[in-house]
Structure formats: C-alpha cells, structure tokens
Design a protein around this motif. Structure first.
Motif, PDB file in Angstrom:
ATOM      1  N   TYR A   1      -3.763   9.996  -1.515  1.00 53.71           N
ATOM      2  CA  TYR A   1      -4.213   9.164  -2.449  1.00 53.71           C
ATOM      3  C   TYR A   1      -3.608   7.705  -1.946  1.00 53.71           C
ATOM      4  O   TYR A   1      -2.456   7.792  -1.567  1.00 53.71           O
ATOM      5  N   MET A   2      -4.520   6.823  -2.388  1.00 55.18           N
ATOM      6  CA  MET A   2      -3.942   5.301  -1.953  1.00 55.18           C
ATOM      7  C   MET A   2      -3.770   4.382  -2.997  1.00 55.18           C
ATOM      8  O   MET A   2      -4.909   4.422  -3.786  1.00 55.18           O
TER       9      MET A   2
ATOM     10  N   TRP B   1       0.713   5.539   0.113  1.00 57.54           N
ATOM     11  CA  TRP B   1      -0.043   6.877   0.162  1.00 57.54           C
ATOM     12  C   TRP B   1       0.851   8.061   0.015  1.00 57.54           C
ATOM     13  O   TRP B   1       2.039   8.184   0.133  1.00 57.54           O
TER      14      TRP B   1
ATOM     15  N   LYS C   1      -8.827   7.875  -3.953  1.00 64.42           N
ATOM     16  CA  LYS C   1      -8.320   8.861  -2.561  1.00 64.42           C
ATOM     17  C   LYS C   1      -8.698   8.371  -1.467  1.00 64.42           C
ATOM     18  O   LYS C   1      -9.683   6.949  -1.544  1.00 64.42           O
ATOM     19  N   ASP C   2      -8.108   8.378  -0.406  1.00 60.79           N
ATOM     20  CA  ASP C   2      -7.976   7.422   0.874  1.00 60.79           C
ATOM     21  C   ASP C   2      -9.416   8.022   1.204  1.00 60.79           C
ATOM     22  O   ASP C   2      -9.610   9.060   1.532  1.00 60.79           O
TER      23      ASP C   2
ATOM     24  N   SER D   1       0.799  -1.194  -0.130  1.00 56.55           N
ATOM     25  CA  SER D   1       0.011   0.138  -0.121  1.00 56.55           C
ATOM     26  C   SER D   1       1.034   1.335   0.027  1.00 56.55           C
ATOM     27  O   SER D   1       1.791   1.407   0.709  1.00 56.55           O
TER      28      SER D   1
ATOM     29  N   ASP E   1     -10.421   7.805   4.311  1.00 51.97           N
ATOM     30  CA  ASP E   1     -10.602   8.329   5.517  1.00 51.97           C
ATOM     31  C   ASP E   1     -10.104   9.791   5.349  1.00 51.97           C
ATOM     32  O   ASP E   1     -10.511  10.659   6.461  1.00 51.97           O
TER      33      ASP E   1
END
Length: 141
Positions: free
Chosen positions: A126-127, A81, A113-114, A79, A116
C-alpha cells in the motif's frame, strides 16, 4: 542552511517512536532504518522490508516585498509503503506529528494500492503519499 527535504528526513529518521514502530512491523530485520532521502536502494525495493519511507523535494515558492523580508515555502513529498493498510494508518499520525514539530504541514495526501504490485498478492504494497510544506523566513543582513 539545511535543505527542506533534509530537514524532513532528519525529523523522521531521528524520531524514535517512528523508527521503533516501523522496526516492529518488519518481518525481515535489517540494520537500515528504512527511511530514505531521494532514492530507495534497489535491494530494499519491494515488500520484503516494508514499511519503507522516502522523502523527496518537490520545489518551493519564494515571496518577497519591497525590502521588507522574504520567505520560501518549500514543498516535500513523503511516500510510505506498507504491507497492510492498517500499518499505514498506524504510522501516519506519528509521521504527521514529527513533521508538525518542524513546522511542516500536510497540504494534500493520497493512499492506494501500489500500482506496481497491486496485481501480485504475494508482493502487494500500500502506498501513502503526503505532500507537505513549511515556511522558511530569510532575515535581512
């Protein structure tokens, strides 16, 4: 024997091009390389230190056939970010190249987009998630 997630983590953490590129993108410097295995420490969760990478083990498949050897096919999630989408698109090829070098290849990915932080422009991230797998052969003794 090295576990799959540790092998992926080592390949990323020891990749000078990746760590330098990430450090150049950070607006707040830190002694951490911002590549983590399993958990991201709470003090680094958020966009202040992005980009951030986390490696997690997902599982594996084991194959064997009538005393003719066996292999495992471990699966790992990487992952990433970032503060901007363009940071992610710049880092992804470096990550994929490092993983290819250890025999781990992408089988799925996603980016968004994340959830959370999507509604908080000052904290937005951004994830990117890469699901990768490799093959580890076991030798008969």
């Amino acid at each position: 024997m090295i576990f799959a997630d540790q092998k992926v983590y080592s390949a990323l953490a020891n990749n000078e091009k990746l760590t330098k590129t990430m450090a150049d993108m950070q607006t707040n410097s830190t002694d951490e390389d911002m590549i983590f295995n399993f958990d991201i420490p709470e003090e680094y969760q958020g966009n202040k230190y992005a980009p951030i990478i986390r490696v997690n083990y997902i599982g594996n498949k084991y194959r064997s056939s009538d005393d003719d050897g066996a292999y495992t096919k471990p699966r790992v999630c990487v992952s990433l970010w970032t503060k901007t989408f363009s940071q992610g698109t710049k880092l992804l090829p470096i990550i994929l190249d490092a993983l290819k070098g250890i025999g781990f290849y992408r089988y799925a990915d996603s980016h968004a987009k994340d959830p959370d932080t999507a509604d908080q422009p000052n904290k937005q991230l951004y994830m990117f998630q890469l699901y990768v797998n490799g093959i580890i052969f076991e030798e008969e003794e």
